[in-house]
Design an enzyme around this catalytic site. Structure first.
Site, PDB file in Angstrom:
ATOM      1  N   GLY A 292       0.823  -1.214   0.000  1.00 45.16           N
ATOM      2  CA  GLY A 292       0.000   0.000   0.000  1.00 45.16           C
ATOM      3  C   GLY A 292       0.848   1.250   0.000  1.00 45.16           C
ATOM      4  N   TYR A 293       1.453   1.543  -1.120  1.00 45.19           N
ATOM      5  CA  TYR A 293       2.253   2.755  -1.249  1.00 45.19           C
ATOM      6  C   TYR A 293       1.469   3.838  -2.001  1.00 45.19           C
ATOM      7  CZ  TYR A 293       6.730   0.482   0.082  1.00 45.19           C
ATOM      8  OH  TYR A 293       7.746  -0.156   0.742  1.00 45.19           O
ATOM      9  N   SER A 294       1.125   3.554  -3.275  1.00 46.08           N
ATOM     10  CA  SER A 294       0.557   4.586  -4.145  1.00 46.08           C
ATOM     11  C   SER A 294      -0.794   5.089  -3.653  1.00 46.08           C
ATOM     12  CB  SER A 294       0.376   4.040  -5.563  1.00 46.08           C
ATOM     13  OG  SER A 294       1.588   3.557  -6.053  1.00 46.08           O
TER      14      SER A 294
ATOM     15  N   GLU B  20      10.444   7.190 -16.756  1.00 49.42           N
ATOM     16  CA  GLU B  20      11.006   8.530 -16.536  1.00 49.42           C
ATOM     17  C   GLU B  20      11.732   8.584 -15.199  1.00 49.42           C
ATOM     18  OE1 GLU B  20       7.903   7.920 -17.620  1.00 49.42           O
ATOM     19  OE2 GLU B  20       8.196   8.585 -19.683  1.00 49.42           O
TER      20      GLU B  20
ATOM     21  N   GLU C 191      15.691  -6.982  -3.168  1.00 49.47           N
ATOM     22  CA  GLU C 191      15.440  -7.622  -4.452  1.00 49.47           C
ATOM     23  C   GLU C 191      16.753  -7.817  -5.184  1.00 49.47           C
ATOM     24  OE1 GLU C 191      11.936  -7.851  -7.123  1.00 49.47           O
ATOM     25  OE2 GLU C 191      13.304  -9.315  -6.285  1.00 49.47           O
TER      26      GLU C 191
END
Ligand SMILES: Cc1cc2nc3c(=O)[nH]c(=O)nc-3n(C[C@H](O)[C@H](O)[C@H](O)COP(=O)(O)OP(=O)(O)OC[C@H]3O[C@@H](n4cnc5c(N)ncnc54)[C@H](O)[C@@H]3O)c2cc1C
Lengths: 388, 398
Positions: B131-133, B379, B248
């Site tokens: 639950g970041y964004s 980007e 990771e």
């Protein structure tokens, strides 16, 4: 898994870099443009003293007996400095051809001198009309007992004035297509050649047109199988192209550094231009091109040394990518520099011009596409279309 | 220079291969399996797959033995990814748990947290989401607005999360929320291990452009978390988020090998499909496109191996991972785009009407748009490469 150059190879790079730094990197190329031949001479002596010319020559003939990968760091450094001259053609085309196809006499005659840096080879392939296809070879070498009688014209012969020997593609018989083509070594001192300089957009490399009219040379100058020189040449070209990729990687690395450094120091609108993403992201694209070219080039040289199954496609694809990417990023480099990038004073244009020189050098982009397709098994019965 | 795998690594490969052959569902490897009825059936299947992996000791091979892992080497992880791609193994439903939450807790979690969560992550008994964004915080996570306010030993959480993959099936959420306001926006963020199964948490599906439902909106309306569910220190969650990225190790490997596989399948497709009785690959324009793709996908694989070599030598991954992510995701998108173009107008035929491979190309083409967005947009990757590798100045406002 270890995909990197080894410690000795990187150490050798260090020596060459240090030496080329000490003579001002592209300074030699610039002096060469101005007509000064001496600094190139002394630089070549310097490189020979470091051992650069003997790396891939067998020990029997005064060399170190090492492989294509060992040549890579040196080639990269020569690319970075936009070195004029025939190091690439000599060590990555003539040497592999001599080692593989040369007679004992030829090896003894040529390899030790290449190894000590006193002999350089050029290649005379194209003729007026500019076709790299076998059908383009009309330069004749008529066999008269143990002599050859040469008649024809070769164009765009690289750095002819610096070469003491030429590998020449000639017709020794009226065979069809590639049949009847032989490779010949012409010693400049022993043959009567007419040379006319041709202007090159890349002024760090000289070109010449070379004409023979009833020039007599000995049959012993044939390199490799008589009438079947085309196939021999292809073997040499594998080494040459793998090496060319390394030269290009070295040049590309310098281009990316130039763009990055300039973007850090040049300020507009009160900030370094490297903060604008139009600039910043373009430099990242250039960096990606560089690293991809490098990976493909290193692998191509590894594949050559280890006779890998995918050797041919690895080399042709590496060449395709490197030549295109080099042209692309050196173009970007000028735009990133703005007005000053358009000047003669900055080195930017030298890289653009060298990139163009390599684009279709010793084979066109289209030919290398076909070579890759054939190697991948995608041309099946159309193998005759494969020209290089 | 050496591209080979050691005998020990090959042994490992063989062991995994055998296990996969014995444990994948009937028809999976041949590709004749049935597709799922809906996303819940899919989720149930993926959970059962993870239980199998767990039972076989293949769920989290890099984890320490004491937590149920195999302490696999980095190279064994690479082999693992190669083999999983080769058989097109089912997705790891608890990816977030295994690759993010588990390792983070092992490093910075309390003893109670380790005991409470780790085993269940591995077994798939508790599936995690990330639950970041949020609607107003995507690339710039320091702008998170979801708030957590202390109330005794509890925290009351209000706000909204978005693009939460697996949110509809997850039992717990690795959630970031604002617990304080400082001048530096990175400070004042805290990481919570939120229970998804409570009245204050509501999940709404988001249907993607490929027609699938993998991600969700998550509404937090007086949701409750406890002190014991905080990872690291209050207000210091940014560090935890960053630490997590370092776990990771094998990075983007799975996608690199998938790209290689998709390229090979594309070659097969251009040999199979014919136009006027000529295989597509005999068309010189298509052949040129294919050589370009071959060259660059080889390039991205080799770049990956070169960066891997660096990681092996340095003992930890560097910023080069961003280069791999950028190149592989962009190239995957391009390859899949070409795969549609070269089918001609018939390339628009979708699902059961697709002319090749059960809509494999159309589905993957549509899915590929997410790959250059999720996990940090292209980007943002370029900013990272520019700043961390090339040393160019940071973006304005940071
Ligand atoms: C398939 C998929 C799965 C996902 N799963 C999860 C998940 O499980 N959990 C979760 O928390 N999130 C998840 N996400 C969300 C993902 O992390 C965000 O979508 C992503 O970080 C971009 O944020 P955004 O969508 O708000 O776009 P924005 O940040 O609004 O970006 C919009 C555009 O602006 C550009 N942009 C933004 N900032 C800059 C900058 N500084 N410089 C240049 N350009 C910039 C972006 O590159 C993009 O092109 C997922 C996304 C996808 C596509």
């Amino acid at each position: 898994m270890d995909f990197s150059l080894n410690q000795e190879q990187e150490m050798f790079r260090g020596y060459v870099r240090k030496y080329l730094d000490s003579v001002g990197q592209t300074k030699t190329a610039r002096e060469y443009i101005k007509g000064d031949r001496e600094s190139l001479q002394s630089l070549q002596t310097g490189l020979a003293e470091l051992g650069c010319c003997s790396i891939n020559i067998s020990e029997n003939y005064g060399g170190m007996g090492l492989g294509a990968l060992d040549l890579v760091p040196v080639l990269e450094e020569t690319g970075r400095a936009l070195l004029p001259g025939l190091y690439l053609e000599t060590n990555a085309l003539a040497v592999p051809l001599l080692e593989k196809f040369g007679t004992e006499e030829q090896k003894e005659k040529y390899l030790p001198n290449i190894s000590n840096g006193t002999s350089f080879f050029s290649i005379a392939w194209l003729e007026p009309g500019g076709s790299y296809h076998p059908a383009g070879i009309t330069f004749t070498a008529e066999i008269e007992k143990d002599q050859l009688n040469l008649n024809g014209v070769k164009t765009l012969v690289p750095d002819a004035e610096l070469a003491d020997h030429f590998i020449v593609l000639v017709r020794t018989s009226n065979g069809k297509d590639k049949d009847g083509i032989s490779l010949l070594i012409i010693d400049r001192s022993e043959a009567n050649l007419t040379m006319r300089a041709q202007k090159n957009m890349d002024e760090t490399r000289q070109l010449a047109q070379l004409t023979c009219t009833n020039t007599e040379i000995s049959m012993t100058q044939i390199l490799g199988p008589l009438h079947q020189g085309w196939d021999a040449l292809q073997e040499g070209l594998l080494s040459f192209n793998a090496a060319l990729c390394a030269v290009i990687v070295g040049a590309m690395e310098k281009v990316v550094e130039m763009a990055t450094e300039y973007a850090k120091i040049r300020e507009q609108f009160g900030q370094p231009i490297g903060r604008f993403q139009a600039i910043k992201h373009r430099i990242v694209d250039m960096k990606m091109d560089l690293e991809t070219a490098r990976s493909l080039a290193y692998y191509a040289n590894w594949a050559l040394d280890s006779d890998a199954e995918d050797c041919i496609q690895a080399i042709s694809c590496a060449r395709l990518f490197a030549t295109e990417a080099f042209a692309r990023i050196s173009d970007h480099n000028i735009q990133i520099h703005g007005g000053i990038g358009f000047t003669e004073e900055m080195d930017c244009h030298l890289y653009v011009k060298r990139a163009r020189f390599y684009e279709n050098y010793l084979g066109t982009t289209e030919q290398y596409y076909n070579q890759a397709a054939a190697a991948l098994g995608w041309l099946d019965n159309k193998a005759s279309k494969v020209l290089v | 220079m050496d591209f080979s795998f050691t005998p020990k690594e090959e042994e490992f490969r063989q062991e995994l291969r055998t296990w996969l052959e014995e444990n994948l569902p009937e028809g999976w490897i041949g590709g004749t399996r049935e597709v799922y009825k809906d996303e819940y059936e899919k989720a149930a299947f993926l959970r059962s797959w993870q239980r199998k992996l767990y039972a076989g000791g293949w769920a989290a091979i890099a984890w320490p033995k004491k937590y149920g892992g195999r302490e696999a080497t980095l190279m064994e992880e690479i082999v693992y990814q190669q083999e999983m791609v080769k058989v097109k193994a089912p997705a790891l439903v608890n990816y977030v748990g295994i690759h993010m939450v588990g390792p983070t807790l092992m490093q910075i979690g309390t003893e109670e947290q380790k005991l409470r969560y780790i085993e269940k992550i591995l077994s798939g008994e508790e599936v995690w989401c990330q639950g970041y964004s949020e609607p107003n915080a995507g690339s710039d996570l320091s702008a998170v607005q979801t708030s957590a306010v202390k109330d005794g030993d509890r925290w009351i959480i209000n706000g909204q999360k978005v693009w939460t993959s697996f949110g509809h099936v997850a039992d717990r959420c690795f959630l970031i929320a604002r617990t304080n306001h400082f001048e530096k926006k990175h400070k004042g963020i805290t990481v919570f291990l939120l229970d998804m199964d409570q009245p204050g948490v509501e999940t709404k599906p988001i249907i993607q452009m490929d027609g699938q439902h993998d991600f969700n909106e998550v509404y937090l309306n007086n949701a409750v978390a406890y002190d014991t569910e905080i990872v690291g220190e209050v207000d210091e969650g940014w560090r935890v988020m960053m630490a997590l990225l370092m776990f990771e190790r094998s990075g983007i490997g799975g996608q690199v090998f998938t790209l290689e596989q998709q390229f090979n399948e594309l070659v097969a497709m251009t040999k199979d499909l014919k136009e006027d009785n000529e295989p597509l690959l005999d068309n010189p324009l298509i052949r040129k496109t294919m050589i370009d793709l071959y060259t660059r996908s080889r390039g991205s694989l080799l770049n990956y191996y070169r960066n891997l070599t660096k990681t092996l030598k340095n003992g930890r991954p560097g910023a080069e991972g961003s280069m791999d992510k950028l190149m592989v995701s962009e190239l995957t998108k391009e390859l899949l785009s070409k795969s549609i173009s070269i089918q001609g107008h018939q390339g628009v035929l979708w699902k059961e009407d697709a002319i090749s491979s059960n809509s494999y190309w159309q589905d993957n083409f549509l899915y590929s748009f997410g790959q250059t967005i999720g996990g940090g947009t292209s980007e943002i990757q370029k900013n990272t490469i520019a700043e961390r590798i090339l040393g160019l100045p940071k973006d304005m406002g940071r």
